[in-house]
Design a protein around this motif. Structure first.
Motif, mmCIF file in Angstrom:
data_model
loop_
_atom_site.group_PDB
_atom_site.id
_atom_site.type_symbol
_atom_site.label_atom_id
_atom_site.label_comp_id
_atom_site.label_asym_id
_atom_site.label_seq_id
_atom_site.Cartn_x
_atom_site.Cartn_y
_atom_site.Cartn_z
ATOM 1 N N ASP A 202 -18.036 29.143 28.664
ATOM 2 C CA ASP A 202 -18.911 28.438 29.539
ATOM 3 C C ASP A 202 -20.253 29.072 29.905
ATOM 4 O OD1 ASP A 202 -17.537 25.816 29.614
ATOM 5 O OD2 ASP A 202 -15.940 26.900 30.051
ATOM 6 N N GLY A 203 -20.644 30.220 29.449
ATOM 7 C CA GLY A 203 -21.828 30.912 29.748
ATOM 8 C C GLY A 203 -21.348 32.048 30.796
ATOM 9 N N GLY A 204 -20.177 32.098 31.364
ATOM 10 C CA GLY A 204 -20.064 33.199 32.204
ATOM 11 C C GLY A 204 -19.074 34.134 31.694
ATOM 12 N N ARG A 205 -18.286 34.744 32.534
ATOM 13 C CA ARG A 205 -17.478 36.119 32.142
ATOM 14 C C ARG A 205 -16.092 35.896 32.818
ATOM 15 N NH1 ARG A 205 -20.150 41.222 34.309
ATOM 16 N NH2 ARG A 205 -20.616 39.898 36.188
ATOM 17 N N ILE B 255 -9.938 36.076 36.323
ATOM 18 C CA ILE B 255 -11.184 35.870 37.276
ATOM 19 C C ILE B 255 -12.058 35.342 36.380
ATOM 20 C CG2 ILE B 255 -10.694 37.729 38.819
ATOM 21 C CD1 ILE B 255 -12.161 39.738 37.331
ATOM 22 N N ILE B 256 -12.761 34.383 36.729
ATOM 23 C CA ILE B 256 -14.127 33.723 35.936
ATOM 24 C C ILE B 256 -15.253 33.463 36.824
ATOM 25 C CG2 ILE B 256 -12.332 32.746 34.344
ATOM 26 C CD1 ILE B 256 -12.477 29.963 35.888
ATOM 27 N N THR B 257 -16.073 33.608 36.178
ATOM 28 C CA THR B 257 -17.405 33.033 37.121
ATOM 29 C C THR B 257 -18.210 31.624 36.628
ATOM 30 O OG1 THR B 257 -18.644 34.043 35.114
ATOM 31 C CG2 THR B 257 -18.255 35.774 36.762
ATOM 32 N N ARG B 258 -17.512 31.106 35.899
ATOM 33 C CA ARG B 258 -17.863 29.453 35.745
ATOM 34 C C ARG B 258 -16.618 28.701 35.406
ATOM 35 N NH1 ARG B 258 -23.133 28.430 33.276
ATOM 36 N NH2 ARG B 258 -22.458 26.300 33.251
ATOM 37 N N PRO B 259 -16.298 27.639 35.975
ATOM 38 C CA PRO B 259 -15.453 26.741 35.574
ATOM 39 C C PRO B 259 -15.228 26.396 34.145
ATOM 40 C CG PRO B 259 -16.459 25.978 37.635
ATOM 41 C CD PRO B 259 -17.265 27.178 36.866
ATOM 42 N N TYR B 260 -14.121 26.061 33.862
ATOM 43 C CA TYR B 260 -13.999 25.719 32.595
ATOM 44 C C TYR B 260 -14.467 24.390 32.336
ATOM 45 C CZ TYR B 260 -10.665 29.512 31.403
ATOM 46 O OH TYR B 260 -10.029 30.864 31.312
ATOM 47 N N GLY B 261 -15.372 24.028 31.319
ATOM 48 C CA GLY B 261 -15.811 23.029 30.871
ATOM 49 C C GLY B 261 -17.094 22.791 31.420
ATOM 50 N N SER B 262 -17.725 23.645 32.311
ATOM 51 C CA SER B 262 -18.897 23.593 32.895
ATOM 52 C C SER B 262 -20.064 23.868 32.049
ATOM 53 C CB SER B 262 -19.028 24.652 34.253
ATOM 54 O OG SER B 262 -18.862 25.894 33.541
ATOM 55 N N GLY B 263 -19.930 23.905 30.802
ATOM 56 C CA GLY B 263 -21.097 24.400 29.714
ATOM 57 C C GLY B 263 -21.509 25.775 29.711
ATOM 58 N N GLY B 264 -22.641 25.794 28.990
ATOM 59 C CA GLY B 264 -22.960 27.360 28.834
ATOM 60 C C GLY B 264 -23.536 27.474 27.602
#
Length: 127
Positions: free
Chosen positions: A101-104, A118-127
């Motif tokens: 999702d464009g995060g890590r 640990i994630i920096t973007r919620p799942y399904g948030s795009g990216g």
């Protein structure tokens, strides 16, 4: 009031060691005991209440949404502790992170085998 998760119980063979492990890696504090529980409060108000058990533990999954800076700090603590981490929940990509999702994101285990993420973007948030 909207429905909110308030707390959940984390079964451990040594609640003090497990609570300290999580708190140290995430940069949090262990709260004073509450009955048989040793809570670690997450900044959004949810507590993970660690409880001792002598029974076999079924590993659970706990995912933490963190900022980019917090991700770097936490992953640094994981690496400094010599812990294995993975890019995926199946532990097939050791020593890697993901960019979902464009995060890590990264996964690692606690002393009882619970799978921490640990994630920096919620799942399904795009990216």
């Amino acid at each position: 009031m909207a429905v909110q998760l308030n707390h959940t119980i984390v079964v451990a063979h040594d609640k003090r060691a497990s609570a300290r492990f999580l708190a140290d890696l995430l940069g949090l504090e262990v709260s004073p005991p509450y009955g048989p529980f040793l809570p670690v409060e997450i900044p959004n108000g949810v507590t993970l209440d660690f409880m001792d058990s002598s029974e076999a533990i079924s590993p659970q999954h706990y995912a933490f949404l963190v900022s980019e800076d917090e991700f770097d700090e936490i992953l640094g603590r994981v690496q400094k502790a010599g812990l294995t981490y993975w890019a995926d929940p199946f532990h097939s990509r050791p020593g890697e992170i993901n960019h979902n999702d464009g995060g890590r994101g990264a996964y690692f285990n606690d002393p009882d085998g619970h799978r921490l993420e640990i994630i920096t973007r919620p799942y399904g948030s795009g990216g």
